[in-house]
Design a protein around this motif. Structure first.
Motif, PDB file in Angstrom:
ATOM      1  N   SER A  93      -5.119 -32.229  -6.628  1.00 29.90           N
ATOM      2  CA  SER A  93      -5.614 -30.729  -7.464  1.00 29.90           C
ATOM      3  C   SER A  93      -4.456 -29.738  -7.729  1.00 29.90           C
ATOM      4  O   SER A  93      -5.070 -29.677  -9.127  1.00 29.90           O
ATOM      5  CB  SER A  93      -6.429 -29.995  -6.448  1.00 29.90           C
ATOM      6  N   ARG A  97       0.657 -35.354   3.880  1.00 29.01           N
ATOM      7  CA  ARG A  97       0.457 -34.262   5.445  1.00 29.01           C
ATOM      8  C   ARG A  97       1.283 -34.621   6.154  1.00 29.01           C
ATOM      9  O   ARG A  97       1.343 -36.178   6.633  1.00 29.01           O
ATOM     10  CB  ARG A  97      -1.153 -34.432   5.322  1.00 29.01           C
ATOM     11  N   PHE A 100     -13.480 -24.043   0.262  1.00 31.00           N
ATOM     12  CA  PHE A 100     -11.861 -24.758  -0.461  1.00 31.00           C
ATOM     13  C   PHE A 100     -11.918 -23.535  -1.120  1.00 31.00           C
ATOM     14  O   PHE A 100     -12.688 -23.199  -2.280  1.00 31.00           O
ATOM     15  CB  PHE A 100     -11.662 -26.246  -1.765  1.00 31.00           C
ATOM     16  N   HIS A 143      -2.364 -32.848  -2.304  1.00 32.58           N
ATOM     17  CA  HIS A 143      -3.430 -33.092  -2.759  1.00 32.58           C
ATOM     18  C   HIS A 143      -3.512 -33.642  -4.345  1.00 32.58           C
ATOM     19  O   HIS A 143      -1.840 -33.010  -4.982  1.00 32.58           O
ATOM     20  CB  HIS A 143      -4.778 -32.140  -2.173  1.00 32.58           C
ATOM     21  N   GLY A 158     -13.391 -34.683  -5.038  1.00 37.32           N
ATOM     22  CA  GLY A 158     -11.679 -35.737  -5.385  1.00 37.32           C
ATOM     23  C   GLY A 158     -12.218 -36.780  -4.257  1.00 37.32           C
ATOM     24  O   GLY A 158     -13.973 -36.539  -3.890  1.00 37.32           O
ATOM     25  N   MET A 217     -15.405 -36.580   0.847  1.00 36.68           N
ATOM     26  CA  MET A 217     -14.479 -35.644  -0.017  1.00 36.68           C
ATOM     27  C   MET A 217     -15.555 -34.012  -0.155  1.00 36.68           C
ATOM     28  O   MET A 217     -16.492 -34.289  -0.587  1.00 36.68           O
ATOM     29  CB  MET A 217     -13.544 -36.148  -0.821  1.00 36.68           C
ATOM     30  N   GLY A 218     -14.171 -33.147  -0.486  1.00 38.71           N
ATOM     31  CA  GLY A 218     -14.286 -31.807  -1.234  1.00 38.71           C
ATOM     32  C   GLY A 218     -15.151 -32.297  -2.786  1.00 38.71           C
ATOM     33  O   GLY A 218     -14.502 -33.037  -3.399  1.00 38.71           O
ATOM     34  N   ALA A 219     -16.013 -31.033  -3.508  1.00 35.89           N
ATOM     35  CA  ALA A 219     -16.141 -30.616  -4.645  1.00 35.89           C
ATOM     36  C   ALA A 219     -16.460 -29.459  -5.201  1.00 35.89           C
ATOM     37  O   ALA A 219     -16.682 -28.296  -3.689  1.00 35.89           O
ATOM     38  CB  ALA A 219     -17.202 -31.420  -4.716  1.00 35.89           C
ATOM     39  N   GLN A 263      -5.436 -40.356  -3.184  1.00 41.48           N
ATOM     40  CA  GLN A 263      -6.633 -38.727  -3.774  1.00 41.48           C
ATOM     41  C   GLN A 263      -7.107 -39.592  -5.136  1.00 41.48           C
ATOM     42  O   GLN A 263      -6.071 -40.030  -5.797  1.00 41.48           O
ATOM     43  CB  GLN A 263      -6.962 -37.510  -3.607  1.00 41.48           C
ATOM     44  N   GLU A 290      -7.960 -37.234  -8.559  1.00 40.36           N
ATOM     45  CA  GLU A 290      -9.142 -35.783  -8.636  1.00 40.36           C
ATOM     46  C   GLU A 290      -9.983 -36.046  -9.920  1.00 40.36           C
ATOM     47  O   GLU A 290      -9.635 -36.677 -11.042  1.00 40.36           O
ATOM     48  CB  GLU A 290      -7.642 -35.654  -8.780  1.00 40.36           C
ATOM     49  N   HIS A 295      -3.787 -27.915   5.161  1.00 40.28           N
ATOM     50  CA  HIS A 295      -2.910 -28.840   4.831  1.00 40.28           C
ATOM     51  C   HIS A 295      -1.481 -28.327   4.952  1.00 40.28           C
ATOM     52  O   HIS A 295      -0.473 -27.671   5.028  1.00 40.28           O
ATOM     53  CB  HIS A 295      -1.844 -28.554   3.148  1.00 40.28           C
ATOM     54  N   PHE A 343     -10.107 -23.150  -4.146  1.00 42.58           N
ATOM     55  CA  PHE A 343     -10.490 -23.420  -5.568  1.00 42.58           C
ATOM     56  C   PHE A 343     -11.242 -23.792  -6.376  1.00 42.58           C
ATOM     57  O   PHE A 343     -11.779 -24.085  -6.966  1.00 42.58           O
ATOM     58  CB  PHE A 343      -9.331 -24.835  -5.837  1.00 42.58           C
ATOM     59  N   VAL A 344     -12.586 -24.012  -5.664  1.00 40.27           N
ATOM     60  CA  VAL A 344     -13.581 -24.233  -5.696  1.00 40.27           C
ATOM     61  C   VAL A 344     -15.305 -23.183  -5.618  1.00 40.27           C
ATOM     62  O   VAL A 344     -14.441 -22.355  -4.698  1.00 40.27           O
ATOM     63  CB  VAL A 344     -14.302 -25.344  -5.649  1.00 40.27           C
ATOM     64  N   ALA A 399     -14.988 -30.106  -9.969  1.00 39.60           N
ATOM     65  CA  ALA A 399     -13.794 -30.626  -9.385  1.00 39.60           C
ATOM     66  C   ALA A 399     -14.556 -31.813  -8.602  1.00 39.60           C
ATOM     67  O   ALA A 399     -15.199 -30.633  -7.484  1.00 39.60           O
ATOM     68  CB  ALA A 399     -12.393 -30.305  -9.017  1.00 39.60           C
TER      69      ALA A 399
HETATM   70  N1  PHE Z   1      -8.255 -30.948  -2.551  1.00 42.24           N
HETATM   71  C1  PHE Z   1      -9.049 -31.072  -1.902  1.00 42.24           C
HETATM   72  C2  PHE Z   1      -8.484 -31.832  -0.797  1.00 42.24           C
HETATM   73  O1  PHE Z   1      -7.861 -32.751  -0.994  1.00 42.24           O
HETATM   74  C3  PHE Z   1     -10.324 -32.216  -2.189  1.00 42.24           C
HETATM   75  C4  PHE Z   1     -10.492 -31.266  -3.530  1.00 42.24           C
HETATM   76  C5  PHE Z   1     -10.839 -31.828  -4.699  1.00 42.24           C
HETATM   77  C6  PHE Z   1     -11.979 -30.785  -2.839  1.00 42.24           C
HETATM   78  C7  PHE Z   1     -11.746 -31.097  -5.679  1.00 42.24           C
HETATM   79  C8  PHE Z   1     -12.425 -29.889  -4.322  1.00 42.24           C
HETATM   80  C9  PHE Z   1     -12.490 -29.826  -5.555  1.00 42.24           C
HETATM   81  O2  PHE Z   1      -9.114 -32.015   0.645  1.00 42.24           O
END
Ligand code: PHE
Length: 363
Positions: free
Chosen positions: A196, A220, A274, A194, A333, A307-309, A234, A236, A150, A276-277, A331
């Motif tokens: 999140s 960013r 990521f 983000h 995005g 995107m991420g999850a 984004q 969320e 980031h 946080f997951v 979670a």
């Molecule tokens: N916050 C992450 C990003 O900006 C995306 C994401 C959201 C990943 C939720 C996992 C869960 O890249």
């Protein structure tokens, strides 16, 4: 009656009666033109004896000045009238109506779909965020390598509140240690990278089970190119409950994309990281253009990364005030820019904020 007086009355009457600039000009020439009546009087002065010249001269001069100013005034009035006259035969002017920005259109569609699936739409959250919510509470402590992902706009803390300046990561790291010490609760300030952080903010003040989406703007510190902007959006998504699992996620995301692109779309999950997951993953959708055969949009892979999850990390649940042995959740995005680009075939993300009306007016 004195000759001057006679000419004056006659001229004023004509001026008053004139109703358009052209006839007024005719009157001006008749009296003040090169062989106009007043001009002739002035010329004839030369032949008069000095005594009379002294009396008649100023009178004739005054007459010329007076008529001149009356004509100028009248001309002004006639022109004004011409402009304000209502010409009922002219075609009407079309008043331009405003319209939605392509991103607003897409965001609205995304929100409508999630709403129809019983998600609550949560408003915003702060764009100037603390280090705590943007990183630490999301299991990204200082010096965690994931912070490198980031590129962050930091706000300088050693300046007074209303004089905060933006610095980038590198300048920030160069800065002296004292300026890096937190001066606000929650650590240093930054522009959120983000959406999140809203996971934590929401969990802190709500009890599960719930399912929410949070649209918002993020930042960013990056060089821009066709697929990168320093400012983008984004959405969320967070669902927490006692038995929420990844197959729920897969169903929801497939349903979402199928409704959005109005055709059945398969989603593929692929391991990713990521902080946080856990497990973390990246989801890909079947190419919306070629359906998976391979084309220029999907670079012949048949798949598009979105995107991420992942399943919310126990540390994140704890930071939100939940017991991870009792609750779990997923979670993910969604990127409205990415979706709008796919939907409308937009080749460059910078077009959204470029301010070029030729682009914007197509929507
Ligand atoms: N916050 C992450 C990003 O900006 C995306 C994401 C959201 C990943 C939720 C996992 C869960 O890249």
């Amino acid at each position: 009656m004195d000759k001057n007086e006679e000419i004056r009355n006659e001229a004023i009457k004509e001026i008053n009666n004139s109703s358009d600039p052209a006839s007024l000009e005719g009157i001006r020439i008749k009296y003040l033109g090169r062989s106009g009546k007043v001009t002739m009087i002035l010329r004839s002065l030369a032949e008069l004896p000095l005594e009379q010249k002294k009396i008649m001269g100023p009178k004739a001069q005054a007459l010329r000045a007076e008529l001149d100013s009356i004509i100028v005034e009248k001309k002004k009035k006639l022109l004004e009238k011409k402009h304000s006259a209502l010409d009922v035969t002219r075609p009407g002017k079309k008043i331009g109506l405003g319209h939605l920005h392509p991103l607003s259109i897409v965001e609205k569609e995304i929100i409508d779909i999630f709403r129809s699936m019983s998600f609550s739409v949560i408003d915003g959250g702060p764009e100037v965020e603390t280090e705590h919510y943007n990183f630490d509470a999301l299991n990204i402590p200082e010096n965690h390598p994931a912070r490198e992902m980031h590129d962050t706009f930091w706000l300088s803390q050693n300046l007074t509140n209303n004089k905060r300046q933006m610095t980038n990561d590198k300048e920030f790291r160069k800065g002296d240690i004292s300026s890096r010490q937190s001066s606000v609760v929650g650590g240093r300030l930054l522009l959120r990278t983000h959406t999140s952080p809203m996971q934590i903010r929401y969990m802190e003040s709500h009890k599960p089970p719930f399912q929410i989406i949070v649209p918002g703007r993020v930042f960013r510190y990056e060089a821009t190119d066709a697929s990168h902007e320093i400012n983008f959006n984004q959405i969320e998504c967070l669902m927490v409950g006692k038995d929420v699992n990844l197959s729920n996620f897969k169903f929801i995301i497939e349903e979402f994309f199928s409704r959005l692109f109005k055709k059945s779309i398969t989603v593929r999950l692929r391991p990713s990281y990521f902080p946080f997951v856990e497990p973390g993953l990246e989801y890909l959708i079947q190419c919306v253009k070629c359906g998976g055969k391979g084309c220029n949009i999907c670079k012949n892979s048949g798949w598009l990364e979105v995107m991420g999850a992942g399943m919310v990390h126990p540390n994140v649940l704890r930071a939100g005030g939940y017991d991870p042995r009792e609750y779990q959740g997923f979670a993910f995005g969604v990127g409205p820019e990415r979706i709008a680009m796919l939907k409308y075939n937009i080749p460059d993300i910078r077009m959204f904020y470029g301010g070029d009306l030729r682009f914007i007016n197509q929507f």
